[in-house]
Design an enzyme around this catalytic site. Structure first.
Site, short mmCIF file in Angstrom:
data_model
loop_
_atom_site.label_atom_id
_atom_site.label_comp_id
_atom_site.label_asym_id
_atom_site.label_seq_id
_atom_site.Cartn_x
_atom_site.Cartn_y
_atom_site.Cartn_z
N ILE A 16 -11.91 6.24 14.63
CA ILE A 16 -11.42 6.57 13.29
C ILE A 16 -10.23 7.53 13.44
O ILE A 16 -10.39 8.64 13.96
CB ILE A 16 -12.52 7.25 12.44
CG1 ILE A 16 -13.74 6.34 12.33
CG2 ILE A 16 -11.98 7.61 11.05
CD1 ILE A 16 -14.99 7.04 11.84
N THR A 17 -9.06 7.11 12.99
CA THR A 17 -7.91 8.02 13.07
C THR A 17 -7.97 8.99 11.90
O THR A 17 -8.40 8.63 10.79
CB THR A 17 -6.57 7.25 13.06
OG1 THR A 17 -6.41 6.58 11.79
CG2 THR A 17 -6.48 6.25 14.20
N GLY A 18 -7.58 10.24 12.16
CA GLY A 18 -7.65 11.26 11.11
C GLY A 18 -9.09 11.53 10.73
O GLY A 18 -9.45 11.49 9.56
N GLY A 25 -11.51 15.27 5.31
CA GLY A 25 -11.40 14.31 4.21
C GLY A 25 -12.21 13.03 4.40
O GLY A 25 -13.35 13.05 4.86
N TYR A 57 5.41 7.02 -0.35
CA TYR A 57 3.95 6.85 -0.23
C TYR A 57 3.53 5.46 -0.72
O TYR A 57 2.80 4.75 -0.03
CB TYR A 57 3.22 7.95 -1.01
CG TYR A 57 1.72 7.88 -0.86
CD1 TYR A 57 1.11 8.21 0.35
CD2 TYR A 57 0.90 7.44 -1.90
CE1 TYR A 57 -0.27 8.12 0.51
CE2 TYR A 57 -0.48 7.34 -1.75
CZ TYR A 57 -1.06 7.69 -0.54
OH TYR A 57 -2.42 7.60 -0.37
N1 LIG Z 1 -7.57 11.60 -1.06
C1 LIG Z 1 -7.30 10.62 -1.89
O1 LIG Z 1 -7.47 10.71 -3.12
C2 LIG Z 1 -6.78 9.31 -1.35
C3 LIG Z 1 -6.57 8.25 -2.27
C4 LIG Z 1 -6.11 7.04 -1.79
C5 LIG Z 1 -5.88 6.86 -0.44
N2 LIG Z 1 -6.07 7.89 0.43
C6 LIG Z 1 -5.80 7.65 1.86
O2 LIG Z 1 -6.91 8.09 2.62
C7 LIG Z 1 -6.48 8.42 3.95
C8 LIG Z 1 -7.09 9.75 4.35
O3 LIG Z 1 -6.63 10.74 3.43
P1 LIG Z 1 -7.43 12.09 3.09
O4 LIG Z 1 -7.32 12.24 1.63
O5 LIG Z 1 -8.76 12.11 3.73
O6 LIG Z 1 -6.42 13.14 3.76
P2 LIG Z 1 -6.65 14.53 4.54
O7 LIG Z 1 -7.83 15.27 4.01
O8 LIG Z 1 -5.31 15.19 4.47
O9 LIG Z 1 -6.96 14.06 6.02
C9 LIG Z 1 -5.95 13.54 6.81
C10 LIG Z 1 -6.43 13.34 8.24
O10 LIG Z 1 -5.32 12.85 8.97
C11 LIG Z 1 -5.05 13.72 10.08
N3 LIG Z 1 -3.60 13.80 10.27
C12 LIG Z 1 -2.64 14.19 9.40
N4 LIG Z 1 -1.44 14.10 9.97
C13 LIG Z 1 -1.62 13.63 11.23
C14 LIG Z 1 -0.77 13.32 12.30
N5 LIG Z 1 0.56 13.50 12.23
N6 LIG Z 1 -1.30 12.85 13.45
C15 LIG Z 1 -2.64 12.69 13.56
N7 LIG Z 1 -3.50 12.97 12.58
C16 LIG Z 1 -3.00 13.44 11.43
C17 LIG Z 1 -5.65 15.05 9.70
O11 LIG Z 1 -6.04 15.69 10.90
P3 LIG Z 1 -5.45 17.05 11.45
O12 LIG Z 1 -4.79 17.77 10.29
O13 LIG Z 1 -6.64 17.77 11.99
O14 LIG Z 1 -4.49 16.62 12.50
C18 LIG Z 1 -6.89 14.62 8.91
O15 LIG Z 1 -7.95 14.30 9.78
C19 LIG Z 1 -4.95 8.41 3.90
O16 LIG Z 1 -4.48 7.22 4.49
C20 LIG Z 1 -4.61 8.43 2.41
O17 LIG Z 1 -3.40 7.80 2.13
C21 LIG Z 1 -6.51 9.11 0.01
#
Ligand SMILES: NC(=O)c1ccc[n+]([C@@H]2O[C@H](COP(=O)([O-])OP(=O)(O)OC[C@H]3O[C@@H](n4cnc5c(N)ncnc54)[C@H](OP(=O)(O)O)[C@@H]3O)[C@@H](O)[C@H]2O)c1
Length: 291
Positions: A14-16, A20, A170
């Site tokens: 799982i990336t990231g 979240g 985005y």
């Molecule tokens: N939250 C929402 O409402 C929502 C809605 C629709 C879609 N999404 C999608 O869901 C996915 C996850 O989002 P989230 O809301 O869980 O975001 P998040 O809380 O910001 O988590 C992002 C994750 O990505 C990692 N990350 C960020 N930049 C990185 C980089 N340059 N290289 C490697 N890892 C990186 C972070 O890890 P580190 O900071 O530890 O490196 C963290 O594990 C995304 O694709 C987003 O577009 C989210």
């Protein structure tokens, strides 16, 4: 009640996965018995997340990979480490992604949103595809967003170098996630590897925190109480990664655990092929993977 053996013997990357939706997905799949690898940029943060995932899932089988996926060299190094560590790979969850209000440029000279949200998953999937195929039935699950519906692929200015807008970048990247998945599904049909893509819902995470727009700064605190928890946001990725109900299902977009219609543009096969070719060039993949 969850079958905590459903994913026994399966390996998932799982990336990231340090926060979240990714971390909640890791907890859910580890609780179902999977060996889980998570990626993050910072070793200390990633190790702390792994401790939490082990505790919350009751599974010791959680490994950490450290890589900044905005850099193609780091994606390639990560893929090499995963291939060395995992003799089989049953599921790849391309979850990493985010929103940046201002235009940033990666180490490779590419616009950051497009590079991280689309190209990182594109390259990683291609580099791991042989291992996924050898482990088939296997699944590639990509986390897109409802924002894909507002997306448009600007083939004349993919990098937003003329006129950048965080929201437009985005939306484009999340539409690219859908078009990548549909094109991948066509290319790997018959290999036993499936590709699905999803909207997780609006989820309370650190999303957009690095460089929020003025509107996000006002809206997010007001909206937070009404957002899904990360574990609810992880329900659809967990379902697509593990459920026997979607065994063999490929080239589909899901939201709330159900197949949904995506942006009309995403069904344009010529555009998807063009995006695939441009992405191949931008990541320097010279030959198509042998399937
Ligand atoms: N939250 C929402 O409402 C929502 C809605 C629709 C879609 N999404 C999608 O869901 C996915 C996850 O989002 P989230 O809301 O869980 O975001 P998040 O809380 O910001 O988590 C992002 C994750 O990505 C990692 N990350 C960020 N930049 C990185 C980089 N340059 N290289 C490697 N890892 C990186 C972070 O890890 P580190 O900071 O530890 O490196 C963290 O594990 C995304 O694709 C987003 O577009 C989210």
């Amino acid at each position: 009640m969850a079958d905590n053996h459903l994913m026994a013997g399966k390996t998932v990357l799982i990336t990231g996965g340090t926060g979240g939706i990714g971390k909640a997905t890791a907890i859910g799949l580890a609780a179902l018995g999977a060996r889980v690898g998570i990626t993050g940029r910072d070793a200390t943060r990633a190790q702390a997340a792994a401790v939490e995932i082990r505790k919350a899932s009751g599974s010791p089988s959680v490994e950490v990979f450290v890589a900044d996926l905005s850099s193609q060299a780091e994606v390639r190094r990560l893929a090499g480490e995963v291939l060395d560590s995992y003799p089989r790979l049953d599921v790849l969850v391309n979850n990493v992604g985010g929103f940046w209000a201002n235009r940033h440029v990666t180490a490779d000279g590419l616009e950051h949103t497009f590079a991280l949200n689309h190209l990182a998953g594109f390259l990683l999937t291609n580099l791991l595809l042989d291992r996924l195929t050898a482990s088939s039935p296997a699944r590639v699950v990509t986390v897109s967003s409802g924002a894909q519906a507002m997306g448009r692929i600007d083939f004349e200015d993919l990098q937003g170098s003329r006129n950048y807008s965080g929201q437009r970048a985005y939306n484009q990247s999340k539409l690219a996630n859908v078009m990548f998945t549909y094109e991948l599904a066509r290319r790997i049909e018959g290999t036993g590897v499936t590709a699905t893509v999803l909207h997780p819902g609006v989820v309370r995470t650190a999303f957009a925190a690095e460089d929020p727009s003025p509107m996000w700064k006002v809206m997010i605190p007001l909206a937070r109480p009404f957002m899904k928890t990360p574990s609810r946001g992880a329900a659809t990725p967990i379902y697509l990664a593990s459920s026997p109900e979607v065994e063999g299902v490929s080239g589909r977009y899901f939201a709330n655990g159900k197949p949904k219609t995506s942006n009309k543009v995403s069904y344009d096969t010529a555009a998807a092929e063009r995006l695939w070719q441009l992405s191949t060039d931008l990541v320097g993949l010279t030959t198509a993977p042998q399937i």
